[in-house]
Design a protein around this motif. Structure first.
Motif, PDB file in Angstrom:
ATOM      1  N   PRO A 208       0.827  -1.219   0.000  1.00 56.46           N
ATOM      2  CA  PRO A 208       0.000   0.000   0.000  1.00 56.46           C
ATOM      3  C   PRO A 208       0.858   1.265   0.000  1.00 56.46           C
ATOM      4  O   PRO A 208       1.856   1.358   0.726  1.00 56.46           O
ATOM      5  CB  PRO A 208      -0.808  -0.122   1.300  1.00 56.46           C
ATOM      6  CG  PRO A 208      -0.831  -1.586   1.598  1.00 56.46           C
ATOM      7  CD  PRO A 208       0.487  -2.117   1.124  1.00 56.46           C
ATOM      8  N   GLY A 209       0.504   2.197  -0.857  1.00 53.92           N
ATOM      9  CA  GLY A 209       1.197   3.477  -0.895  1.00 53.92           C
ATOM     10  C   GLY A 209       2.371   3.532  -1.841  1.00 53.92           C
ATOM     11  O   GLY A 209       2.915   4.615  -2.096  1.00 53.92           O
ATOM     12  N   VAL A 210       2.794   2.409  -2.388  1.00 57.81           N
ATOM     13  CA  VAL A 210       3.915   2.406  -3.327  1.00 57.81           C
ATOM     14  C   VAL A 210       3.406   2.770  -4.719  1.00 57.81           C
ATOM     15  O   VAL A 210       2.476   2.149  -5.234  1.00 57.81           O
ATOM     16  CB  VAL A 210       4.610   1.030  -3.359  1.00 57.81           C
ATOM     17  CG1 VAL A 210       5.690   1.008  -4.435  1.00 57.81           C
ATOM     18  CG2 VAL A 210       5.211   0.713  -1.998  1.00 57.81           C
ATOM     19  N   LEU A 211       4.021   3.760  -5.323  1.00 55.65           N
ATOM     20  CA  LEU A 211       3.659   4.203  -6.662  1.00 55.65           C
ATOM     21  C   LEU A 211       4.709   3.700  -7.639  1.00 55.65           C
ATOM     22  O   LEU A 211       5.851   4.165  -7.634  1.00 55.65           O
ATOM     23  CB  LEU A 211       3.558   5.728  -6.718  1.00 55.65           C
ATOM     24  CG  LEU A 211       2.533   6.375  -5.768  1.00 55.65           C
ATOM     25  CD1 LEU A 211       2.609   7.900  -5.866  1.00 55.65           C
ATOM     26  CD2 LEU A 211       1.135   5.875  -6.080  1.00 55.65           C
ATOM     27  N   MET A 212       4.335   2.753  -8.466  1.00 58.60           N
ATOM     28  CA  MET A 212       5.305   2.177  -9.388  1.00 58.60           C
ATOM     29  C   MET A 212       5.738   3.172 -10.460  1.00 58.60           C
ATOM     30  O   MET A 212       6.793   3.013 -11.080  1.00 58.60           O
ATOM     31  CB  MET A 212       4.728   0.917 -10.027  1.00 58.60           C
ATOM     32  CG  MET A 212       4.445  -0.211  -9.041  1.00 58.60           C
ATOM     33  SD  MET A 212       5.839  -0.558  -7.923  1.00 58.60           S
ATOM     34  CE  MET A 212       7.091  -1.090  -9.092  1.00 58.60           C
ATOM     35  N   ASP A 213       4.947   4.232 -10.666  1.00 60.91           N
ATOM     36  CA  ASP A 213       5.351   5.259 -11.618  1.00 60.91           C
ATOM     37  C   ASP A 213       6.600   5.998 -11.156  1.00 60.91           C
ATOM     38  O   ASP A 213       7.240   6.704 -11.949  1.00 60.91           O
ATOM     39  CB  ASP A 213       4.214   6.264 -11.830  1.00 60.91           C
ATOM     40  CG  ASP A 213       3.051   5.668 -12.612  1.00 60.91           C
ATOM     41  OD1 ASP A 213       3.254   4.610 -13.242  1.00 60.91           O
ATOM     42  OD2 ASP A 213       1.952   6.253 -12.583  1.00 60.91           O
ATOM     43  N   ASP A 214       6.938   5.855  -9.880  1.00 58.32           N
ATOM     44  CA  ASP A 214       8.141   6.505  -9.365  1.00 58.32           C
ATOM     45  C   ASP A 214       9.412   5.786  -9.807  1.00 58.32           C
ATOM     46  O   ASP A 214      10.513   6.325  -9.637  1.00 58.32           O
ATOM     47  CB  ASP A 214       8.107   6.546  -7.830  1.00 58.32           C
ATOM     48  CG  ASP A 214       7.030   7.476  -7.293  1.00 58.32           C
ATOM     49  OD1 ASP A 214       6.560   8.344  -8.059  1.00 58.32           O
ATOM     50  OD2 ASP A 214       6.658   7.323  -6.111  1.00 58.32           O
ATOM     51  N   TYR A 215       9.275   4.584 -10.332  1.00 61.38           N
ATOM     52  CA  TYR A 215      10.431   3.789 -10.736  1.00 61.38           C
ATOM     53  C   TYR A 215      10.594   3.778 -12.254  1.00 61.38           C
ATOM     54  O   TYR A 215       9.613   3.754 -12.999  1.00 61.38           O
ATOM     55  CB  TYR A 215      10.282   2.338 -10.257  1.00 61.38           C
ATOM     56  CG  TYR A 215      10.372   2.165  -8.763  1.00 61.38           C
ATOM     57  CD1 TYR A 215      11.604   2.044  -8.128  1.00 61.38           C
ATOM     58  CD2 TYR A 215       9.225   2.111  -7.971  1.00 61.38           C
ATOM     59  CE1 TYR A 215      11.694   1.868  -6.759  1.00 61.38           C
ATOM     60  CE2 TYR A 215       9.302   1.936  -6.592  1.00 61.38           C
ATOM     61  CZ  TYR A 215      10.537   1.815  -5.998  1.00 61.38           C
ATOM     62  OH  TYR A 215      10.625   1.653  -4.647  1.00 61.38           O
ATOM     63  N   GLU A 216      11.847   3.745 -12.688  1.00 59.11           N
ATOM     64  CA  GLU A 216      12.154   3.531 -14.093  1.00 59.11           C
ATOM     65  C   GLU A 216      12.276   2.029 -14.360  1.00 59.11           C
ATOM     66  O   GLU A 216      12.532   1.239 -13.444  1.00 59.11           O
ATOM     67  CB  GLU A 216      13.474   4.206 -14.473  1.00 59.11           C
ATOM     68  CG  GLU A 216      13.483   5.713 -14.337  1.00 59.11           C
ATOM     69  CD  GLU A 216      14.816   6.308 -14.758  1.00 59.11           C
ATOM     70  OE1 GLU A 216      15.357   5.861 -15.795  1.00 59.11           O
ATOM     71  OE2 GLU A 216      15.311   7.202 -14.050  1.00 59.11           O
ATOM     72  N   VAL A 217      12.094   1.644 -15.616  1.00 55.69           N
ATOM     73  CA  VAL A 217      12.352   0.272 -16.046  1.00 55.69           C
ATOM     74  C   VAL A 217      13.302   0.321 -17.231  1.00 55.69           C
ATOM     75  O   VAL A 217      13.383   1.323 -17.945  1.00 55.69           O
ATOM     76  CB  VAL A 217      11.057  -0.478 -16.421  1.00 55.69           C
ATOM     77  CG1 VAL A 217      10.163  -0.660 -15.209  1.00 55.69           C
ATOM     78  CG2 VAL A 217      10.310   0.240 -17.531  1.00 55.69           C
ATOM     79  N   ASP A 218      14.041  -0.766 -17.441  1.00 60.33           N
ATOM     80  CA  ASP A 218      14.955  -0.807 -18.575  1.00 60.33           C
ATOM     81  C   ASP A 218      14.278  -1.446 -19.782  1.00 60.33           C
ATOM     82  O   ASP A 218      13.080  -1.760 -19.755  1.00 60.33           O
ATOM     83  CB  ASP A 218      16.265  -1.510 -18.203  1.00 60.33           C
ATOM     84  CG  ASP A 218      16.094  -2.995 -17.887  1.00 60.33           C
ATOM     85  OD1 ASP A 218      15.036  -3.577 -18.193  1.00 60.33           O
ATOM     86  OD2 ASP A 218      17.051  -3.585 -17.331  1.00 60.33           O
ATOM     87  N   GLU A 219      15.052  -1.657 -20.839  1.00 60.49           N
ATOM     88  CA  GLU A 219      14.494  -2.179 -22.079  1.00 60.49           C
ATOM     89  C   GLU A 219      14.010  -3.614 -21.963  1.00 60.49           C
ATOM     90  O   GLU A 219      13.265  -4.103 -22.824  1.00 60.49           O
ATOM     91  CB  GLU A 219      15.534  -2.070 -23.201  1.00 60.49           C
ATOM     92  CG  GLU A 219      16.753  -2.982 -23.071  1.00 60.49           C
ATOM     93  CD  GLU A 219      17.785  -2.498 -22.058  1.00 60.49           C
ATOM     94  OE1 GLU A 219      18.772  -3.227 -21.824  1.00 60.49           O
ATOM     95  OE2 GLU A 219      17.596  -1.380 -21.505  1.00 60.49           O
ATOM     96  N   LYS A 220      14.399  -4.293 -20.889  1.00 60.11           N
ATOM     97  CA  LYS A 220      13.954  -5.666 -20.643  1.00 60.11           C
ATOM     98  C   LYS A 220      12.873  -5.721 -19.571  1.00 60.11           C
ATOM     99  O   LYS A 220      12.599  -6.777 -19.020  1.00 60.11           O
ATOM    100  CB  LYS A 220      15.146  -6.541 -20.255  1.00 60.11           C
ATOM    101  CG  LYS A 220      16.204  -6.647 -21.357  1.00 60.11           C
ATOM    102  CD  LYS A 220      17.369  -7.533 -20.937  1.00 60.11           C
ATOM    103  CE  LYS A 220      18.414  -7.609 -22.047  1.00 60.11           C
ATOM    104  NZ  LYS A 220      19.577  -8.456 -21.655  1.00 60.11           N
TER     105      LYS A 220
END
Length: 236
Positions: A208-220
């Motif tokens: 709860p409360g974690v925003l995945m939009d705050d993280y980057e992802v790589d090409e994989k």
């Protein structure tokens, strides 16, 4: 964050506590460390501290380096030895040992690489660990540390007391510099990333409360966790 040590045997056992390999095992060396290899920043003989299943050690051996991978988990070392044997790499050897009390390698290694090990140790064991690595380093040796920053994971991760997995002891830049400089000459600390298997993103998304939009992802589609890459050396 915690004084508890991860159950590393369970972490690397088939279908262990992560339901597979730990999320930091991505099938290749961490990209930040791979970049050091491409740039010629690594000299043999190399200590792969906390080698796990040897993704980094095998990449080093493939480039002609002599490398010793050391890990506390016998299950990881068994997998590393099998992988090296399968690929015919004679310059990579693997030893099960405790890096916080390592003996028998005094002044041996010209490069020591710590890819996410520092953060996995209880805070009270850091000094023993750094002292052991310094003892194993040859004069002028380079030391590289890839470690999660304090913003890498949410602060509200709560696990039961008997959980075999524990959150990492992430660091601020000042905390990292002060710890390492007790034994090493710190050259620089720069922002970096630790790339993690998508299974970690799935786990974080359920907090709860974690925003995945705050993280980057790589090409994989691997999660990119904010980290530091520290470069240090041992006085000649």
């Amino acid at each position: 964050m915690t004084g508890k040590l991860m159950d590393w045997e369970a972490a690397y056992r088939d279908h262990g506590i992560f339901g597979g390999l730990p999320p930091w095992n991505i099938g290749e060396p961490q990209p930040e460390i791979a970049a050091l290899l491409r740039a010629g920043g690594i000299r043999s003989e190399v200590l792969d501290a906390g080698c796990g299943i040897a993704e980094l050690s095998l990449a080093l051996a493939a480039q002609g380096h002599t490398v010793v991978g050391i890990d506390i988990a016998g299950s990881a070392i068994a997998k590393a030895k099998q992988a090296a044997n399968d690929r015919g790499f004679s310059t990579a050897s693997f030893v099960q040992d405790d890096l916080t009390s390592l003996r028998g390698y005094d002044r041996r290694f010209n490069t020591i690489i710590d890819s996410t090990v520092f953060e996995s140790l209880p805070v009270e064991m850091r000094d023993h660990y750094l002292r052991s690595l310094h003892r194993a380093a040859a004069p002028g040796a380079m030391y590289y540390v890839l470690v999660s920053t304090a913003s890498a994971l949410p602060k509200n991760i709560a696990l039961p007391p008997d959980a075999p997995a524990v959150p990492p002891n992430v660091v601020t830049e000042q905390e990292l510099r002060e710890a390492v400089s007790e034994y090493w000459k710190v050259d620089k600390i720069r922002p970096a990333f630790i790339h993690a298997h998508p299974v970690l993103a799935k786990a974080l998304s359920q907090i709860p409360g974690v925003l995945m939009d705050d993280y980057e992802v790589d090409e994989k589609n691997r999660l990119k966790l904010p980290a530091f890459l520290l470069t240090a050396h041992k006085a000649a």
